[in-house]
Design an enzyme around this catalytic site. Sequence first.
Site, short mmCIF file in Angstrom:
data_model
loop_
_atom_site.label_atom_id
_atom_site.label_comp_id
_atom_site.label_asym_id
_atom_site.label_seq_id
_atom_site.Cartn_x
_atom_site.Cartn_y
_atom_site.Cartn_z
N CYS A 120 120.38 46.03 108.84
CA CYS A 120 121.48 46.99 108.70
C CYS A 120 122.22 47.25 110.00
CB CYS A 120 120.95 48.28 108.14
SG CYS A 120 120.24 48.02 106.52
N PHE A 168 119.61 49.19 97.99
CA PHE A 168 120.37 48.04 98.52
C PHE A 168 121.30 47.43 97.48
CE2 PHE A 168 116.73 47.99 101.55
CZ PHE A 168 117.48 48.28 102.67
N HIS A 273 126.53 54.18 109.49
CA HIS A 273 125.94 53.32 108.46
C HIS A 273 125.11 54.21 107.51
CE1 HIS A 273 123.70 50.32 106.35
NE2 HIS A 273 122.56 50.77 106.83
N ASN A 306 123.68 50.69 99.87
CA ASN A 306 123.48 50.21 101.24
C ASN A 306 123.58 48.68 101.22
OD1 ASN A 306 122.42 49.27 103.66
ND2 ASN A 306 120.73 50.76 103.71
#
Length: 355
Positions: A120, A168, A273, A306
């Site tokens: 990430c 994810f 993020h 994500n």
Amino acid sequence: KSDHLTELQQKLTRICEKTGIDKRHFHLTEETLVAHPELYDQDAPSLDSRLAMTVDAVPKLAQCAAAKAIAEWGRPASEITHLVFSTYSAWGAPSADLRLATLLGLRPTVNRTILSLHGCYGGGRALGLARELAENNRGARVLVACAEITLVCFGGPDGGNLVGHAIFGDGAGAVIVGAGPFRDGEQSPIFEMVHATQTTLPKTEHVLGMQVSGSGVDFHLAIQVPTLIGQNVERCLLDAFRGGDDEDDDGGAHLPSPLSGNGKWNELFWAVHPGGRQILDNIDKVLQLEPEKLGASRHVLREYGNMSGATIVFVLDELRRRRSLLPEWGAMLAFGPGVTIETMVLRCPLGCSKL
Ligand SMILES: CC(=O)CC(=O)SCCNC(=O)CCNC(=O)[C@H](O)C(C)(C)COP(=O)(O)OP(=O)(O)OC[C@H]1O[C@@H](n2cnc3c(N)ncnc32)[C@H](O)[C@@H]1OP(=O)(O)O
């Protein structure tokens, strides 16, 4: 085929309800799963078939994002001098960066770099590297591309991977980076990357990671991740803002003096993020941010989940849409295995209010 695992189903439901995610996008379909039962049978080797699928899919997804970025930039793809490609989802040589360069018709002399398995923080590192390349090569135009496809880590449910499966998603983002001079017909910069730091938190290697095995990639996300990030983020920000000032490498822009406490961080715009809802909540809390400061990150988390390294590009894009409302200075944060924290001081040249 896991209907009998009722406790795990209930736990996954509990987790999903708390992720702050409404929607995610996946390359993997029901049809692919029917055709490839090895993808959810943990005892069957599946790495080969996963990689066979991502070898084409990852550069093609990146191509979609890069083609849009190049079109908006308004110059021909042949003017790209460098390519930095970040992904955890495709491995092989020649690697996915070459495939992407070919798909886009980049010139054969383009300087390519691939960042693999940075997870990430890959997007943050790719942008930082692009800045360094642009500043050290007069006239360089660096294409940053990030593409992630979760097919490499999809698997049947077990107690250890539920959070990863809940958060994810797949996605790709691309950015053109330059350090001037800007030619006629070239768009003016949207964000300036003024100063960047990378911090590794000592003795946290075991906390966050991706292990490659015959059955794909296993994510490991320890429960302490949100707390660790909350505990360390302000120190990283102070270092980044102090460092930029000392080096005087900001092209004439004067960094705001280190900000801390008393809600001072609210004077910035924020590109964080969205690793998970709890991570954003902890950052809000320690920096005493006003509710809308992480609005772009929460929006991207809600709409896409994500997408690992690609997510930060979506957040920057969302901020770009809100540009008229942004202050001049901002901060970017990305996290990943290490535990690594990428911090960047940003400037929005068209920001309307000043610090
Ligand atoms: C690899 C990379 O490079 C990728 C990166 O971006 S790093 C990704 C980092 N992201 C994370 O680590 C996820 C961060 N976590 C979160 O956002 C939140 O904890 C969450 C959305 C997962 C859950 O929300 P929450 O407010 O913590 O809810 P909470 O009720 O405490 O937890 C729900 C359940 O999840 C479990 N849980 C939470 N985090 C867990 C973890 N990391 N591992 C296993 N279980 C976890 C809890 O134990 C709880 O289980 P029970 O319901 O059985 O008690």
